[in-house]
Design an enzyme around this catalytic site. Structure first.
Site, mmCIF file in Angstrom:
data_model
loop_
_atom_site.group_PDB
_atom_site.id
_atom_site.type_symbol
_atom_site.label_atom_id
_atom_site.label_comp_id
_atom_site.label_asym_id
_atom_site.label_seq_id
_atom_site.Cartn_x
_atom_site.Cartn_y
_atom_site.Cartn_z
ATOM 1 N N ASP A 1 34.815 72.918 46.005
ATOM 2 C CA ASP A 1 35.512 72.949 47.078
ATOM 3 C C ASP A 1 36.970 72.918 46.701
ATOM 4 O OD1 ASP A 1 35.909 72.921 49.617
ATOM 5 O OD2 ASP A 1 35.869 70.533 49.982
ATOM 6 N N ARG B 1 43.293 83.239 51.428
ATOM 7 C CA ARG B 1 42.190 82.343 50.983
ATOM 8 C C ARG B 1 41.143 83.080 49.801
ATOM 9 N NH1 ARG B 1 40.246 77.870 53.914
ATOM 10 N NH2 ARG B 1 38.484 78.440 53.200
ATOM 11 N N HIS C 1 39.011 82.032 46.060
ATOM 12 C CA HIS C 1 37.644 82.313 45.747
ATOM 13 C C HIS C 1 37.608 83.080 44.427
ATOM 14 C CE1 HIS C 1 36.382 80.655 49.502
ATOM 15 N NE2 HIS C 1 36.801 81.372 50.471
ATOM 16 N N SER D 1 27.193 77.230 51.986
ATOM 17 C CA SER D 1 26.372 76.453 52.890
ATOM 18 C C SER D 1 25.855 77.067 54.111
ATOM 19 C CB SER D 1 27.177 75.177 53.303
ATOM 20 O OG SER D 1 28.015 75.546 54.320
ATOM 21 N N GLU E 1 26.376 76.339 56.831
ATOM 22 C CA GLU E 1 27.255 76.102 57.786
ATOM 23 C C GLU E 1 28.510 77.063 57.675
ATOM 24 O OE1 GLU E 1 25.893 73.253 56.382
ATOM 25 O OE2 GLU E 1 24.855 73.123 58.199
ATOM 26 N N ASN E 2 28.575 77.767 56.445
ATOM 27 C CA ASN E 2 29.759 78.633 55.992
ATOM 28 C C ASN E 2 29.613 80.012 56.834
ATOM 29 O OD1 ASN E 2 30.025 77.375 52.447
ATOM 30 N ND2 ASN E 2 31.196 76.754 54.387
ATOM 31 N N TRP E 3 28.573 80.273 57.522
ATOM 32 C CA TRP E 3 28.473 81.496 58.247
ATOM 33 C C TRP E 3 29.560 81.349 59.429
ATOM 34 C CZ3 TRP E 3 26.010 85.278 56.066
ATOM 35 C CH2 TRP E 3 24.627 85.012 55.260
HETATM 36 C C1 IPE Z 1 31.063 72.670 50.938
HETATM 37 O O1 IPE Z 1 32.115 72.885 51.295
HETATM 38 C C2 IPE Z 1 30.315 74.204 50.755
HETATM 39 C C3 IPE Z 1 30.565 74.567 49.406
HETATM 40 C C4 IPE Z 1 31.363 74.117 48.751
HETATM 41 C C5 IPE Z 1 29.960 75.981 49.430
HETATM 42 P P1 IPE Z 1 32.981 72.989 52.834
HETATM 43 O O2 IPE Z 1 34.204 73.372 52.773
HETATM 44 O O3 IPE Z 1 32.036 74.027 53.506
HETATM 45 O O4 IPE Z 1 32.622 71.616 53.456
HETATM 46 P P2 IPE Z 1 33.256 71.001 54.381
HETATM 47 O O5 IPE Z 1 33.461 71.721 55.583
HETATM 48 O O6 IPE Z 1 34.693 70.321 53.976
HETATM 49 O O7 IPE Z 1 32.570 69.500 54.792
HETATM 50 C C1 IPE Z 2 34.713 76.181 48.671
HETATM 51 O O1 IPE Z 2 36.193 76.123 48.932
HETATM 52 C C2 IPE Z 2 34.310 77.480 48.624
HETATM 53 C C3 IPE Z 2 33.312 77.778 49.824
HETATM 54 C C4 IPE Z 2 32.847 76.874 50.774
HETATM 55 C C5 IPE Z 2 32.576 78.993 49.791
HETATM 56 P P1 IPE Z 2 36.767 76.351 50.507
HETATM 57 O O2 IPE Z 2 36.777 77.697 51.116
HETATM 58 O O3 IPE Z 2 36.029 75.267 51.392
HETATM 59 O O4 IPE Z 2 38.302 75.726 50.276
HETATM 60 P P2 IPE Z 2 38.930 74.910 51.334
HETATM 61 O O5 IPE Z 2 38.154 73.753 51.545
HETATM 62 O O6 IPE Z 2 39.169 75.264 52.536
HETATM 63 O O7 IPE Z 2 40.192 74.488 50.580
HETATM 64 MG MG MG Z 3 36.117 73.599 51.715
#
Ligand code: IPE
Ligand code: IPE
Ligand code: MG
Length: 250
Positions: free
Chosen positions: A29, A42, A46, A74, A76-78
């Site tokens: 994360d 952003r 990645h 995840s 939820e990431n969609w």
């Molecule tokens: C968890 O991180 C998912 C991944 C690292 C792939 P998120 O950034 O999606 O989780 P939340 O939203 O902070 O709980």
């Molecule tokens: C984790 O980093 C990668 C994925 C969830 C794909 P984030 O994209 O969640 O980064 P933050 O949490 O917004 O900093």
């Molecule tokens: Mg995150």
């Protein structure tokens, strides 16, 4: 892998190689926050995060960790902007195609956890190809969770078991924790010993909910793109000082 076999060059002096966590899980994360801090979009976070993963996978393998499971996307990431989702899907596919040969040479056995059916077809194809190519490798088990959700995984396992009961392939009396474990994406993997979450958040975010019943949790404020071998060493050393009681007393 025995301690003797780990090349001296890549070894850390602070780690007890007889007490290694067999299975490390990582919530990678903080890519977005890392990018923001650098004044970058952003997606650059990645991109940098993918480089970190390459290094951490190699280090885990060199140190004799048997299984590494990382959370890449995840269920939820969609919900993120389409441009970010598309970038991530393209990045996964590009990385997989580019790194496959190297992973093969290093003995990485790659698997994917999650419902892969909504992923772009070309990514699904790259995933199937990489799993088939590396299935007999013994260097390290590398699990990548994509479109993974712990609740979704448990729901699918329940459905699968219920269907077997309906077909009279299973009787309800034999449903126990082991049987449920066997119906999860992680079937045949031991539960994680250590969970590392970068960027300071103290939550599981739907990762390996069933499997982490007794996993030791280590959270660092470091953003994933800045996580390195030193930090991994620190997490393992910290883990090795823990008293894992599993509900019992000594
Ligand atoms: C968890 O991180 C998912 C991944 C690292 C792939 P998120 O950034 O999606 O989780 P939340 O939203 O902070 O709980
Ligand atoms: C984790 O980093 C990668 C994925 C969830 C794909 P984030 O994209 O969640 O980064 P933050 O949490 O917004 O900093
Ligand atoms: Mg995150």
């Amino acid at each position: 892998m025995t301690a003797q076999l780990i090349s001296i060059k890549s070894r850390s002096n602070n780690i007890d190689y007889n007490k290694l966590p067999q299975h490390i899980a990582i919530i990678m994360d903080g890519n977005g926050r890392w990018a923001k801090q650098q004044g970058l979009p952003r997606i650059e976070g990645h991109r940098q995060g993918a480089k970190t993963l390459k290094k951490i996978l190699r280090t885990c393998k060199n140190w004799g960790i048997k299984t590494l499971t990382v959370y890449a996307f995840s269920t939820e990431n969609w919900g993120r902007p389409l441009t970010e989702v598309n970038f991530l899907m393209n990045l996964f596919e590009r990385l997989l195609r580019k790194q496959l040969q190297e992973m093969q040479q290093e003995g990485v056995c790659i698997k994917f956890l999650g419902d892969l059916s909504p992923l772009p077809l070309s990514l699904q194809q790259a995933i199937r190809h990489s799993m088939a190519m590396t299935q007999n490798n013994q260097g390290i088990n590398f699990n990548v969770a994509i479109n993974y959700g712990g609740r979704d995984e448990i729901v699918k396992a329940c459905r699968n078991i219920a269907e077997k009961v309906a077909r009279q392939e299973l009787s309800t009396e034999i449903i126990n924790a082991d049987l449920i474990s066997q119906h999860l994406y992680t079937t045949n993997n031991p539960d994680p010993d250590l969970l590392i979450r970068t960027s300071g958040e103290m939550r599981l975010s739907n990762f390996l909910l069933w499997q982490m019943a007794y996993t030791e949790i280590y959270v660092t404020d470091t953003f994933w793109p800045d996580f390195d071998t030193k930090q991994l060493e620190k997490a393992i050393v910290n883990y090795q000082k823990r008293d894992r009681r599993f509900g019992t007393i000594k």
